[in-house]
Write a protein that holds these residues in place. Structure first.
Motif, PDB file in Angstrom:
ATOM      1  N   LYS A  46     -13.864 -32.748  -0.655  1.00 32.52           N
ATOM      2  CA  LYS A  46     -12.778 -31.773  -0.738  1.00 32.52           C
ATOM      3  C   LYS A  46     -13.099 -30.675  -1.748  1.00 32.52           C
ATOM      4  CE  LYS A  46      -7.821 -31.326  -1.704  1.00 32.52           C
ATOM      5  NZ  LYS A  46      -6.579 -32.034  -2.116  1.00 32.52           N
ATOM      6  N   GLU A  69     -12.829 -37.037  -2.469  1.00 33.98           N
ATOM      7  CA  GLU A  69     -12.530 -35.995  -3.445  1.00 33.98           C
ATOM      8  C   GLU A  69     -13.728 -35.073  -3.642  1.00 33.98           C
ATOM      9  OE1 GLU A  69     -11.256 -37.932  -6.978  1.00 33.98           O
ATOM     10  OE2 GLU A  69      -9.373 -38.675  -6.109  1.00 33.98           O
ATOM     11  N   GLU A 122     -15.693 -28.310  -0.299  1.00 29.54           N
ATOM     12  CA  GLU A 122     -15.105 -27.429   0.716  1.00 29.54           C
ATOM     13  C   GLU A 122     -14.295 -26.314   0.077  1.00 29.54           C
ATOM     14  OE1 GLU A 122     -12.918 -30.125   3.132  1.00 29.54           O
ATOM     15  OE2 GLU A 122     -14.647 -30.712   4.362  1.00 29.54           O
ATOM     16  N   GLU A 123     -13.543 -26.644  -0.962  1.00 27.76           N
ATOM     17  CA  GLU A 123     -12.739 -25.639  -1.652  1.00 27.76           C
ATOM     18  C   GLU A 123     -13.629 -24.619  -2.349  1.00 27.76           C
ATOM     19  OE1 GLU A 123     -10.230 -27.887  -4.223  1.00 27.76           O
ATOM     20  OE2 GLU A 123      -8.755 -28.377  -2.651  1.00 27.76           O
TER      21      GLU A 123
END
Length: 257
Positions: A174, A171, A177-178
């Motif tokens: 992620k 998480e 990256e977002e």
């Protein structure tokens, strides 16, 4: 009329008007100067203290938002005695005075505190960091803490049970990256609504990449005795850059007794 002439005029007008009027005048014109002077004095005292002690740390711990009015000296002395640390040669330092808001509501003071924390980490001076769950979780997203599997055995972590605080590293990756994608597209990166935060003990079995990052200090008699985190369940982690991981572990275990 320049500012100095205006001040002299105001001061003349205040004659005979009593203490309250003088106090209001002082607050209007000198509050910033006062804050700067107080802050400078605090920094000078801390610098003098550090220079005068000039001893290497046996342990350097920070309890953020501990809200303790007792002070840390007795706790430092108790831990030093328990570990056989000679405080004439090494220093045990536990900061229980630092405060920091999870949503940045503290403004400039929050920025200053964050800079100090990261400077300590970069200098490899910080060993143990404890905070309320919301703030601790925010710091885990920056990979600030050591993977506890580096200092605790599998059996020790298992024995601690639900006192071990896990994050899902998948998480974290992620989310990074977002955020990077949004910045690359010129989009605004917004934080989650901090006002709706609720601490939930997550089951590592339900995570993709569980990593033990902290120890939940629920019902710690030591913290109760020294009036730290009253009404709050703090979490403690070991700073990733520490050069004293075993002493850091010993301190967390000491808090659990």
């Amino acid at each position: 009329m320049n500012i100095n002439e205006e001040k002299r005029s105001q001061w003349q007008a205040l004659k005979g008007m009593g203490f309250k009027a003088h106090l209001e005048y002082f607050w209007d014109y000198y509050k910033i100067h006062t804050f700067v002077a107080i802050f400078s004095i605090i920094m000078l005292v801390m610098l003098v203290r550090d220079i005068s002690s000039n001893k290497p740390y046996a342990l350097n711990a920070m309890f953020v938002n501990a809200a303790s009015f007792i002070g840390s000296d007795p706790l430092e002395a108790e831990f030093a005695e328990a570990q056989g640390i000679n405080t004439d040669e090494e220093e045990v330092y536990i900061d229980t005075t630092t405060s920091l808001s999870a949503d940045g509501a503290g403004g400039q003071m929050d920025y200053t505190t964050m800079e100090r924390i990261y400077a300590m980490i970069a200098a490899k001076e910080l060993d143990v960091f404890a905070a309320d769950p919301q703030l601790f979780e925010n710091f885990t997203k920056n990979e600030m803490f050591l993977d506890l599997r580096d200092v605790y055995s599998e059996a020790e972590l298992e024995a601690l049970g639900d006192k071990v605080y896990y994050i899902d590293y998948a998480e974290v990756i992620k989310a990074k990256e977002e955020a990077e994608k949004a910045l690359a597209n010129g989009e605004m990166v917004t934080a989650e609504d901090e006002g709706n935060y609720e601490f939930v003990r997550r089951d590592p079995a339900e995570m993709e990449q569980p990593i033990p990052m902290g120890i939940i200090l629920e019902d710690s008699q030591k913290l109760t005795d020294y009036e730290c985190y009253i009404g709050v369940t703090p979490i403690a982690g070991i700073a990733a850059s520490t050069e004293r991981p075993e002493v850091s572990k010993a301190f967390i275990d000491f808090l659990l007794k």
